[in-house]
Design a protein around this motif. Sequence first.
Motif, short mmCIF file in Angstrom:
data_model
loop_
_atom_site.label_atom_id
_atom_site.label_comp_id
_atom_site.label_asym_id
_atom_site.label_seq_id
_atom_site.Cartn_x
_atom_site.Cartn_y
_atom_site.Cartn_z
N VAL A 131 -7.45 4.55 4.50
CA VAL A 131 -6.25 3.95 5.08
C VAL A 131 -6.64 2.83 6.05
O VAL A 131 -6.06 1.74 6.02
CB VAL A 131 -5.38 5.02 5.78
N ALA A 132 -7.64 3.08 6.87
CA ALA A 132 -8.09 2.04 7.82
C ALA A 132 -8.64 0.83 7.06
O ALA A 132 -8.39 -0.32 7.45
CB ALA A 132 -9.16 2.63 8.74
N GLU A 133 -9.37 1.10 5.99
CA GLU A 133 -9.91 -0.01 5.18
C GLU A 133 -8.80 -0.87 4.60
O GLU A 133 -8.87 -2.10 4.63
CB GLU A 133 -10.76 0.57 4.04
N TRP A 134 -7.74 -0.24 4.11
CA TRP A 134 -6.68 -0.98 3.43
C TRP A 134 -5.62 -1.55 4.37
O TRP A 134 -4.89 -2.45 3.99
CB TRP A 134 -6.03 -0.10 2.35
N MET A 160 -1.79 -0.97 -4.12
CA MET A 160 -2.86 0.03 -4.01
C MET A 160 -2.21 1.36 -3.70
O MET A 160 -1.40 1.45 -2.78
CB MET A 160 -3.83 -0.37 -2.89
N ASP A 161 -2.55 2.38 -4.47
CA ASP A 161 -1.94 3.70 -4.33
C ASP A 161 -2.99 4.68 -3.83
O ASP A 161 -3.86 5.11 -4.59
CB ASP A 161 -1.39 4.13 -5.71
N MET A 200 5.61 5.04 -8.73
CA MET A 200 6.00 3.94 -7.84
C MET A 200 5.11 2.71 -8.04
O MET A 200 5.59 1.57 -8.06
CB MET A 200 5.92 4.43 -6.39
N LYS A 201 3.82 2.95 -8.19
CA LYS A 201 2.87 1.83 -8.37
C LYS A 201 3.24 1.03 -9.63
O LYS A 201 3.34 -0.20 -9.57
CB LYS A 201 1.45 2.37 -8.49
N LEU A 219 0.86 -1.19 0.00
CA LEU A 219 0.00 0.00 0.00
C LEU A 219 0.89 1.24 0.00
O LEU A 219 1.85 1.32 0.78
CB LEU A 219 -0.89 0.02 1.25
N ILE A 220 0.58 2.18 -0.86
CA ILE A 220 1.27 3.48 -0.88
C ILE A 220 0.29 4.54 -0.37
O ILE A 220 -0.86 4.59 -0.81
CB ILE A 220 1.74 3.86 -2.30
N ILE A 221 0.75 5.37 0.57
CA ILE A 221 -0.05 6.51 1.04
C ILE A 221 0.72 7.78 0.73
O ILE A 221 1.88 7.90 1.10
CB ILE A 221 -0.31 6.45 2.56
#
Lengths: 76, 203
Positions: free
Chosen positions: B49-52, B37-38, B25-26, B5-7
């Motif tokens: 963010v919490a979901e992923w 997931m980006d 990056m993705k 995961l990218i944030i």
Amino acid sequence: MTDQEQVLKRLKNWVNEHPEDADVHQINITTQKEFTLRGILDKLHKEQEKQLVILDEGEQEIVGHIDKWLGGGTNG
Amino acid sequence: MADILIIRNKCDQATEYTNWIGEGMKDFLEGKGHSVMDLSDADASPAKVAEWLGYDAKKTVKALIALDHGSKDAFWGEQNNQLAAVITLANAEDLTKSLQVYTLACSTNANGGLGETAIKKGCFSWLGYTEPVYAAKSTSFKECIWSYMEAMAAGKTIEECEEELRKAYKSRTGQSFIYQYNLDRLLLRKRENNMTINSHNRL
């Protein structure tokens, strides 16, 4: 030579030797102070010419980092 | 489900920089065989963010790459175009347990802070900085920050990833003071030695 004159001289030499790096935009992620090293050099020049304080607090902090960097010390 | 995961929010001047560092990056990671997931810009919200990252759902299974604002107690995303904490001392266990975490953000790895708390609560590793740091809008800086992520994606150990990043910083110290400055504040916290994203994850 004052500390500021020394850092100005060292930064001027560095900018002359690294013209592309001198124009890279950089930022302190927390304070969001954005700068280029050439821009800092220009302000140092103006301060010296006009004998006025032109650099703001964030820029003065950056000058301190530059002084340690080009002076051969470590960033604290 | 995603391996990584990218944030990377984008709601102020600083995150214009950190968001840009995550551009491409993705595609790069997917090219190396990882699912990604980006969560960029408005998608970097607390809810998404919490979901992923929630442990029970296991939608992210190997690593988190976090390019954004940070502080001692939180990593920040955005909500309604304003900064919003997304990983905190309170939810660090649920959101980072059994993941490898790589951050470009200020202060998350300060003593007693978010990174240390996450590791104590089950996060496998947290690479971050102990104080506020700098970013640059240059290909050289981008490549420097990517070096850790590239090593991680290649299956190298976390120690090897750290070494790649330190080497990348050291080789650029003539380009600006920010490279040595950031390097002096870089810290890897980890639960075990010789982990990779393939050997230690949520799978």
